[in-house]
Design a protein around this motif. Structure first.
Motif, PDB file in Angstrom:
ATOM      1  N   SER A   7      26.686 -41.877  95.754  1.00 17.25           N
ATOM      2  CA  SER A   7      26.947 -40.668  96.795  1.00 17.25           C
ATOM      3  C   SER A   7      26.720 -39.447  96.172  1.00 17.25           C
ATOM      4  O   SER A   7      26.507 -39.266  94.966  1.00 17.25           O
ATOM      5  N   LYS A   8      26.263 -38.497  97.063  1.00 21.48           N
ATOM      6  CA  LYS A   8      26.193 -37.213  96.697  1.00 21.48           C
ATOM      7  C   LYS A   8      27.164 -36.668  95.689  1.00 21.48           C
ATOM      8  O   LYS A   8      27.099 -35.787  94.721  1.00 21.48           O
ATOM      9  N   HIS A  49      18.519 -42.464 110.395  1.00 21.43           N
ATOM     10  CA  HIS A  49      19.246 -41.847 109.275  1.00 21.43           C
ATOM     11  C   HIS A  49      20.445 -42.307 108.927  1.00 21.43           C
ATOM     12  O   HIS A  49      21.414 -42.613 109.744  1.00 21.43           O
ATOM     13  N   TYR A  53      24.297 -48.741 106.251  1.00 17.56           N
ATOM     14  CA  TYR A  53      23.023 -48.900 105.607  1.00 17.56           C
ATOM     15  C   TYR A  53      22.852 -50.433 105.317  1.00 17.56           C
ATOM     16  O   TYR A  53      22.118 -51.100 105.356  1.00 17.56           O
ATOM     17  N   VAL A  77      18.038 -41.893 103.984  1.00 17.71           N
ATOM     18  CA  VAL A  77      19.517 -42.153 103.609  1.00 17.71           C
ATOM     19  C   VAL A  77      19.794 -40.603 102.902  1.00 17.71           C
ATOM     20  O   VAL A  77      19.218 -40.015 102.438  1.00 17.71           O
ATOM     21  N   ASP A  78      21.230 -40.586 103.189  1.00 14.22           N
ATOM     22  CA  ASP A  78      22.164 -39.373 102.683  1.00 14.22           C
ATOM     23  C   ASP A  78      22.682 -39.644 101.338  1.00 14.22           C
ATOM     24  O   ASP A  78      23.699 -39.057 101.234  1.00 14.22           O
ATOM     25  N   THR A 113      24.037 -42.138 106.801  1.00 16.17           N
ATOM     26  CA  THR A 113      24.810 -41.254 105.976  1.00 16.17           C
ATOM     27  C   THR A 113      25.721 -41.856 104.794  1.00 16.17           C
ATOM     28  O   THR A 113      26.645 -41.277 104.216  1.00 16.17           O
ATOM     29  N   ASP A 114      25.864 -43.057 104.969  1.00 17.53           N
ATOM     30  CA  ASP A 114      26.866 -43.924 104.305  1.00 17.53           C
ATOM     31  C   ASP A 114      26.383 -45.316 103.966  1.00 17.53           C
ATOM     32  O   ASP A 114      25.490 -45.807 104.462  1.00 17.53           O
ATOM     33  N   PRO A 156      18.727 -38.204  98.676  1.00 19.48           N
ATOM     34  CA  PRO A 156      19.040 -37.730 100.294  1.00 19.48           C
ATOM     35  C   PRO A 156      17.858 -36.996 100.886  1.00 19.48           C
ATOM     36  O   PRO A 156      17.187 -36.380 100.346  1.00 19.48           O
ATOM     37  N   ASN A 157      17.762 -37.465 102.347  1.00 19.10           N
ATOM     38  CA  ASN A 157      16.688 -36.932 103.008  1.00 19.10           C
ATOM     39  C   ASN A 157      15.130 -37.106 102.902  1.00 19.10           C
ATOM     40  O   ASN A 157      14.236 -36.573 103.290  1.00 19.10           O
TER      41      ASN A 157
END
Length: 285
Positions: A95-96, A3, A10, A43-44, A5-6, A73-74
């Motif tokens: 990004s979110k 997973h 990745y 990925v988030d 997160t940034d 995300p997810n």
């Protein structure tokens, strides 16, 4: 499963350039120097990925395709990937936080999911590639103009929207079964005892689609939203119960349809029909 997160972690995993910003990342693929086989990942953040002459070794015929792919995300890519390092393309990562702060620009397309690819024509490839080149110019500039970048992101998303509408029109057979399956799922839902009103998300999960993707297809082919289709069926079933089963009072009809509160059913029915359930039954009698 891995997973991420940034963007930084990745990109390092894939072999992409280091991102210049934590909320937006734009780049071109360099397949010979990238990871071509992976284990399952998620990925988030959001990704729009354009791949030209892309060959997935896990597909039976291994035909090259040119398409836009999405990651949200997810969203898990369960099998990872195993690809030929011969394609080219570009990617946009958001990004979110970026999405939430600019949600009015992003409609539904970033939530379509990994499996809902958009296949591109040669003309569309040229068009979207030209926008990416301009976007890269401002992204790599030392004096990055955020408003210009945001405008180009909006153009990319708007192009994707237009291309999807073209795909809906040029290959309707691919989508007709989705509309039929959705409508049949509503019927199936009410052919059993229910305890609540169904949501669009419920039927999307049943069909293995994202709610936004299902909603856009249903809206395109029925001229009504998925929720409106559900409401139409609920009203149709309500009328049947009110007419054909006189022993049921309106409260019992409400519970039969999955309404938690009978007064909400009465307001819903009157809004849709113009009469209260009691008035509708009296008028027919």
């Amino acid at each position: 499963m891995i997973h991420f997160t940034d963007f930084k972690s990745y990109n390092e995993y894939l072999g992409l350039d280091k991102p210049l910003d934590n909320n937006i990342d734009v780049g071109f693929y360099d397949p010979p120097n990238m990871l071509s086989k992976s284990e399952p990942i998620s990925v988030d953040f959001y990704r729009i990925s354009i791949k030209i002459n892309f060959v997935n070794k896990t597909t039976p015929k291994r035909k090259p395709i040119t398409a836009v792919f999405f990651n949200s995300p997810n969203l898990i890519v369960p099998a990872g990937w195993d690809i030929e390092p011969t394609y080219k393309g570009m990617y946009l990562q958001l990004s979110k936080k970026f999405i939430e702060e600019n949600r009015y620009l992003f409609k539904t397309y970033l939530d379509y999911g990994q499996h809902e690819a958009l296949y591109l024509t040669e003309e569309e490839i040229e068009e979207i590639s030209a926008v990416f080149k301009l976007m890269m110019k401002y992204y790599e500039s030392e004096k990055r103009n955020f408003n210009v970048l945001l405008s180009y992101v909006n153009v990319i998303v708007s192009l994707v929207e237009a291309f999807y509408k073209r795909q809906f029109l040029t290959d309707p057979k691919q989508y007709n079964h989705i509309v039929r399956d959705f409508q049949q799922s509503i019927i199936d839902y009410y052919n059993q005892p229910v305890s609540q009103l169904p949501s669009v998300q419920y039927f999307a999960d049943k069909l293995g689609l994202t709610a936004n993707y299902l909603g856009d297809i249903v809206k395109h082919f029925t001229q009504k939203s998925a929720l409106e289709n559900i409401h139409d069926f609920v009203i149709k079933r309500a009328k049947q119960l009110l007419v054909e089963n006189q022993k049921l009072n309106t409260t019992e009809v409400a519970y039969e349809l999955g309404f938690e509160y009978p007064n909400y059913f009465s307001k819903f029915f009157k809004k849709q029909v113009g009469l209260s359930p009691k008035e509708y039954r009296q008028q027919l009698n």
